[in-house]
Design a protein around this motif. Structure first.
Motif, mmCIF file in Angstrom:
data_model
loop_
_atom_site.group_PDB
_atom_site.id
_atom_site.type_symbol
_atom_site.label_atom_id
_atom_site.label_comp_id
_atom_site.label_asym_id
_atom_site.label_seq_id
_atom_site.Cartn_x
_atom_site.Cartn_y
_atom_site.Cartn_z
ATOM 1 N N PRO A 1 -6.779 -0.421 9.827
ATOM 2 C CA PRO A 1 -6.067 -0.408 8.546
ATOM 3 C C PRO A 1 -5.508 0.979 8.268
ATOM 4 O O PRO A 1 -6.089 1.994 8.669
ATOM 5 N N ASP B 1 -1.613 2.999 3.063
ATOM 6 C CA ASP B 1 -1.330 1.810 2.253
ATOM 7 C C ASP B 1 -2.418 1.569 1.213
ATOM 8 O O ASP B 1 -2.205 0.823 0.250
ATOM 9 N N GLN B 2 -3.601 2.160 1.405
ATOM 10 C CA GLN B 2 -4.699 1.931 0.469
ATOM 11 C C GLN B 2 -4.703 2.942 -0.675
ATOM 12 O O GLN B 2 -5.584 2.897 -1.542
ATOM 13 N N VAL C 1 -14.022 2.199 7.066
ATOM 14 C CA VAL C 1 -13.318 0.919 7.161
ATOM 15 C C VAL C 1 -14.067 0.011 8.126
ATOM 16 O O VAL C 1 -14.962 0.448 8.870
ATOM 17 N N LEU D 1 -4.783 3.963 5.906
ATOM 18 C CA LEU D 1 -5.269 4.538 4.645
ATOM 19 C C LEU D 1 -4.123 4.881 3.709
ATOM 20 O O LEU D 1 -4.297 4.936 2.490
ATOM 21 N N ILE E 1 -5.204 6.195 -0.574
ATOM 22 C CA ILE E 1 -6.157 7.299 -0.450
ATOM 23 C C ILE E 1 -5.375 8.596 -0.304
ATOM 24 O O ILE E 1 -4.482 8.708 0.534
ATOM 25 N N SER F 1 -12.079 7.995 5.229
ATOM 26 C CA SER F 1 -12.704 6.868 4.568
ATOM 27 C C SER F 1 -13.568 6.123 5.576
ATOM 28 O O SER F 1 -13.637 6.491 6.762
#
Length: 457
Positions: A112, A116-117, A131, A114, A119, A129
Motif C-alpha cells: 500500500p 494515498d493514506q 501495514v 502511504l 501520512i 508506518s
C-alpha cells in the motif's frame, strides 16, 4: 473505652506501603523504558530500511538508461526469495498508468502507498508506518517520494517484518524484568532493614513504658530521636499526674479519717448518758459517719481509677445546676444567683472536682449574701490555657488580714454558720492539683469575691 488493636502493626504498614511504592515505581519505570526502547528499536530498524531506500533512489537517479535497468540489486537475498517479508516497491506517479516495479519476494503482490493514506513525511522526508503485507504479515514500511526531473516522479518504499522489532523488544522486556525483579527484591530487603532500624526507638520506648508499668523503673529514661522525645516527655508527665492522683486518693482517705473524728467523739461522750438519748445519738451520728464514709470512698475510688486529670468538663451546665440548687435552698432568704459564663467554656478536669470547688465557693457565698450572688468570667472565653471565674456576693465580706489568714490556715469559710461542707481547704487543694489557685478579694458588690483559676482547653 478499651483500645482496639489494628490488624497491621506500624512496622507492617510502613513495610507494605514502601514495598507497594517500590513495585509501583519499578512497573512505571519498566513501562517507560520499554516504550523508550521500542522507539529506539524502530529508529534503528528504520535506519536499515532507509539505507535500502537510498540505494534504490540512487539507482533511479543514475543518468544512463542502462544503469537504471539494474534498480533493485540491493545485495540482500531476502528481497529475492518469495514472501520473506522483505520487499521493495517503486511506483511512477506521473505517467498515464502508474508503473510499478517491485522485488521478486512480493510474488506479484503490492505494497500500500502511504502517500494515498495521508501520512505526512518526517523531517528526513520519509513516511513511516505499519501495514499488512502480501502474506498478511505485519510489516514496517518506509516510503519516500522523489523527483528525477524529466524521467518523472516516483515513490520508493521498502518494507520488512515488524516481528523482528517485536523480537528485540521481547528480549529487552525479559532482560528488564529480570533486572527489575532483582532490584525489587533488593529494595524490599533494604526497606525491611530501614523499617526495623527506624522503629527501634519505638520498641525501646514501649519497653520503657512497660518497665514503668511493672514497677521496674519510676520514669521513662534514655535518649530518643527528636520525633519521639516529646512523646517520652508527655508520658513522663502522665506518670507524674498518676502519682498525683494516687496522692490525692490518700488525701481523701485522710479527710475521711478526719471527718469521722467528731462523730466518734460525740458517740463516746454520749455513751455515758441515758439509754434513750444514747440510742438516738448513735443513730444520728452513725448516719453522718455512713454518709461521710461513702462520700470519701467514692472520691478516692474516682481519683484512683478514672484519671481525674484527663477529663473535659463544660462549665456552664455545672454552674446552672449548682445555682438552681442553692437558689432553691435559700429561697426563704430571697437570694438570687446568676452567671454569664458562655456555653463554650470548658474545664480541663473532672466534672466532680469542678462541681466540688464551685459548690463550696457558692455555698459560702449564698450563706453570707444579703440578696445577690454572681459568677462571672474574668477576661474573654478561651483566655490562653486557663479560665478565671469570679464568685461575688453582697454580704459583709472579710477584712484583708482575715482573707490572708483563711488562705494560710486552709480553714473553711463557713465555720460560724451551720453546714456540712468541707470548706475552702478542699477548694485550695483541688485547684492546686490542677495547677490553678484560689484568691479572696473585696467584691464590687460589697461582700467577698473568690477568684478561682483553673486550666482550660
Amino acid at each position: 473505652m478499651a483500645l482496639k488493636s489494628h490488624r497491621y502493626s506500624l512496622g507492617a504498614r510502613l513495610f507494605l506501603s514502601a514495598a507497594f511504592c517500590c513495585v509501583l515505581i519499578l512497573v512505571l519505570a519498566g513501562v517507560g523504558l520499554t516504550t523508550f526502547y521500542r522507539r529506539s528499536a524502530e529508529r534503528g530498524f528504520d535506519e536499515r530500511l532507509s539505507v535500502y531506500i537510498k540505494q534504490l533512489v540512487a539507482d533511479l537517479a543514475a543518468p544512463p538508461e542502462t544503469e537504471r535497468q539494474t534498480v533493485g540489486d540491493l545485495g540482500e537475498p531476502r528481497f529475492d526469495l518469495p514472501l520473506t517479508g522483505w520487499y521493495w516497491q517503486i511506483v511512477r506517479l506521473d505517467g498515464e498508468r502508474p508503473t510499478i516495479r517491485s522485488s521478486r519476494s512480493m510474488v506479484g503482490g503490492q505494497l500500500p502507498k502511504l502517500l494515498d493514506q495521508g501520512i505526512t513525511p518526517n523531517n528526513r522526508g520519509l513516511r513511516e508506518s505499519y501495514v499488512s503485507g502480501p502474506d498478511d504479515r505485519l510489516l514496517r514500511i518506509l516510503e519516500r517520494e522523489i523527483d528525477v526531473g524529466e524521467d518523472g516522479r516516483f515513490t520508493v518504499a521498502v518494507a520488512a517484518p515488524a516481528d523482528e522489532i517485536e523480537g528485540d523488544i521481547q528480549d529487552f522486556r525479559f532482560a528488564l524484568a529480570m533486572t527489575f525483579l532483582l532490584l525489587g527484591i533488593a529494595l524490599v530487603a533494604s526497606t525491611l532493614v530501614q523499617v526495623r532500624f527506624g522503629l527501634r526507638p519505638l520498641v525501646r520506648l514501649r519497653r520503657a513504658v512497660g518497665s514503668v508499668r511493672t514497677g521496674e523503673a519510676p520514669r521513662i529514661v534514655g535518649e530518643y530521636p527528636p520525633d519521639l522525645a516529646p512523646l517520652a516527655s508527655e508520658l513522663n508527665q502522665l506518670i507524674d499526674a498518676n502519682h498525683e492522683i494516687l496522692d490525692r486518693a490518700r488525701t481523701q482517705v485522710g479527710n475521711l479519717a478526719h471527718a469521722l473524728k467528731t462523730p466518734l467523739s460525740v458517740m463516746m461522750n454520749e455513751a455515758g448518758g441515758g439509754e434513750a438519748q444514747l440510742s438516738q445519738t448513735v443513730r444520728t451520728q452513725t448516719a453522718i459517719m455512713r454518709d461521710q464514709v461513702q462520700y470519701y470512698l467514692d472520691r478516692a475510688r474516682a481519683a484512683a481509677l478514672s484519671g481525674a486529670l484527663g477529663g473535659i468538663t463544660e462549665v456552664a451546665p455545672s454552674l446552672d445546676a449548682l445555682l438552681r440548687t442553692f437558689t432553691k435552698i435559700s429561697q426563704d432568704r430571697e437570694i438570687t444567683g446568676s452567671h454569664d459564663v458562655p456555653p463554650s467554656l470548658r474545664f480541663r478536669g473532672e466534672k466532680q472536682d469542678l462541681e466540688e470547688m464551685l459548690g463550696n465557693l457558692l455555698d459560702n457565698a449564698f450563706k453570707w449574701a444579703a440578696s445577690t450572688v454572681k459568677v462571672t468570667l474574668d477576661g474573654p472565653a478561651g483566655q490562653g490555657e486557663r479560665i478565671v471565674l469570679l464568685i461575688d456576693d453582697d454580704g459583709p465580706g472579710l477584712p484583708a488580714e482575715a482573707m490572708a489568714e483563711v488562705l494560710k490556715r486552709g480553714h473553711r469559710l463557713d465555720e460560724a454558720t451551720p453546714g456540712s461542707g468541707l470548706g475552702l481547704s478542699i477548694v485550695v487543694d483541688l485547684a492546686k492539683l490542677y495547677g490553678g489557685g484560689v484568691t479572696l478579694l473585696r467584691s464590687p458588690l460589697g461582700g467577698l469575691r473568690a477568684r478561682l483559676v483553673l486550666p482550660s482547653i
